[in-house]
Scaffold this motif. Structure first.
Motif, mmCIF file in Angstrom:
data_model
loop_
_atom_site.group_PDB
_atom_site.id
_atom_site.type_symbol
_atom_site.label_atom_id
_atom_site.label_comp_id
_atom_site.label_asym_id
_atom_site.label_seq_id
_atom_site.Cartn_x
_atom_site.Cartn_y
_atom_site.Cartn_z
ATOM 1 N N ARG A 79 29.813 -73.796 48.760
ATOM 2 C CA ARG A 79 30.490 -74.897 49.466
ATOM 3 C C ARG A 79 29.518 -75.574 50.441
ATOM 4 N NH1 ARG A 79 34.761 -71.591 48.203
ATOM 5 N NH2 ARG A 79 34.438 -70.016 49.792
ATOM 6 N N TRP A 80 28.701 -74.763 51.132
ATOM 7 C CA TRP A 80 27.761 -75.348 52.094
ATOM 8 C C TRP A 80 26.750 -76.265 51.408
ATOM 9 C CZ3 TRP A 80 27.974 -76.092 57.072
ATOM 10 C CH2 TRP A 80 28.864 -75.313 57.829
ATOM 11 N N ARG A 83 28.284 -79.597 51.180
ATOM 12 C CA ARG A 83 28.962 -80.140 52.358
ATOM 13 C C ARG A 83 28.492 -81.548 52.729
ATOM 14 N NH1 ARG A 83 29.294 -81.669 57.249
ATOM 15 N NH2 ARG A 83 30.766 -80.873 58.804
ATOM 16 N N GLU A 87 30.763 -84.979 52.823
ATOM 17 C CA GLU A 87 30.981 -85.853 53.975
ATOM 18 C C GLU A 87 30.555 -87.290 53.662
ATOM 19 O OE1 GLU A 87 29.597 -84.232 57.707
ATOM 20 O OE2 GLU A 87 29.694 -86.185 58.669
ATOM 21 N N TYR A 101 39.035 -74.077 47.320
ATOM 22 C CA TYR A 101 38.126 -74.315 48.461
ATOM 23 C C TYR A 101 38.037 -73.014 49.265
ATOM 24 C CZ TYR A 101 36.049 -77.414 52.124
ATOM 25 O OH TYR A 101 35.228 -78.040 53.033
ATOM 26 N N LEU A 126 32.648 -76.010 57.875
ATOM 27 C CA LEU A 126 32.894 -76.859 56.692
ATOM 28 C C LEU A 126 33.990 -77.866 57.043
ATOM 29 C CD1 LEU A 126 32.910 -74.123 53.881
ATOM 30 C CD2 LEU A 126 31.192 -75.920 54.184
#
Ligand code: Z5A
Length: 212
Positions: A79-80, A83, A87, A101, A126
Motif C-alpha cells: 500500500r505504501w 500511496r 494521492e 485496503y 496512509l
C-alpha cells in the motif's frame, strides 16, 4: 489532515470476506461512474504487479512460506508503494474504487493471533478512505458461492476468524451492506452511497489519514 483542496476524487474502499462480491461490485461501480462522466479507476490490494506484490502473490498461492509478521509488513509496504500515486490521482480529480485496503491487512493478520494494534501500526499515515463499504455475508454463505479457490486463506474456519476481526475494526462511519441480497440490490445501495461521496469530494472534502 493534510490541508484543504478545492476539488478531488473520492477514495472508496470495498471490504469483506472472500467471495462476498467485492470484485463484481467494484466493476459495476466503475461502469456506473464512468457512465456519468466521472474520472474513475479501479484499484485492488494486493497489487500483484509490483515486486512486493509478486512476493505476496507467491505467498498466497502457497509457493512460498513467510513468517506471519513478515507477510503483514509486505501487504502494508504494497500500500505504501502506491500511496503517492493514490494521492496524486485523487488530487487530479480521479475517484478510486479500491478492492481491499488496510482493513483487510489488519483483519487477516489479527485473525492469525497477531495483536491488533501491532497490525494497525504500519498503516498509520496512509490515506483514510472517504467511504468504507463492508459487504456483510456469513462465512458459511460465502463458502457456498462457487467454492473457494486454492489460495492460502480460503478456508471456512479461517474466514470465521476474519469475520470476527472485521467486527472489531468496524466503526460508525462504515456502511454495512447485506451482501446476501441479489447482485442488483447490492449494486443499487452502493451506487447511492458512492455518488454522495463523489459529490462531497468534488466540493472539497479534506483528506484524512489512517488511523483515525
Ligand atoms: N489480504 C491480506 O491478508 N492482507 C491485506 O492487506 C490484503 C489482502 C489487501 C487476496 O485475495 C487475499 O489477501 C485475501 C485477503 C488477503 N484472502 N482471502 N480470502 P484477492 O483479493 O485476490 O481475492 P478476494 O478479495 O478474496 O476476492 P474474490 O475471491 O475474488 O471474492 P470477491 O471479490 O469478494 O467476490 P466476487 O468475485 O465478486 O464474487 C464471488 C462469486 O460470488 C462470483 O461467482 C460471483 O458471481 C458471486 N456473487 C457475487 N455477488 C453475489 C450476490 N449478491 N449473490 C450471489 N452470488 C454473488
Amino acid at each position: 489532515r493534510i490541508g484543504n483542496i478545492d476539488s478531488r476524487g473520492a477514495l472508496v474502499v470495498l471490504e469483506g470476506l472472500d467471495r462476498c462480491g467485492k470484485t463484481s461490485q467494484c466493476s459495476r461501480l466503475l461502469s456506473y461512474l464512468e457512465g456519468l462522466g466521472h474520472s474513475v479507476e479501479l484499484w485492488r490490494f494486493p497489487d500483484r504487479t509490483t515486486s512486493v506484490g509478486q512476493m505476496i502473490s507467491a505467498y498466497l498461492s502457497n509457493q512460498s512460506h513467510l513468517d506471519d509478521h513478515t507477510i503483514h509488513l509486505l501487504f502494508s509496504a504494497n500500500r505504501w508503494e502506491k500511496r503517492s500515486m493514490m494521492e496524486a490521482k485523487l488530487k487530479a480529480g480521479t475517484t478510486l474504487i479500491v478492492d481491499r485496503y488496510s482493513y483487510s491487512g489488519v483483519a487477516f493478520s489479527s485473525a492469525k493471533g497477531i495483536d491488533i494494534e501491532w497490525c494497525k501500526a504500519p498503516e498509520i499515515g496512509l490515506l483514510a478512505p472517504d467511504s468504507v463499504l463492508y459487504l456483510d455475508i456469513p462465512p458459511e454463505k460465502a463458502a457456498e458461492r462457487g467454492g473457494y479457490g486454492g489460495e492460502r486463506y480460503e478456508h471456512l474456519e479461517f474466514q470465521r476468524k476474519v469475520a470476527q476481526c472485521y467486527q472489531m475494526l468496524r466503526d460508525s462511519s462504515w456502511k454495512i451492506i447485506d451482501a446476501c441480497q441479489s447482485i442488483e440490490d447490492v449494486e443499487k445501495q452502493l451506487k447511492e452511497i458512492v455518488l454522495d461521496q463523489v459529490t462531497a469530494c468534488k466540493k472539497g472534502k479534506p483528506f484524512s489519514l489512517l488511523w483515525s
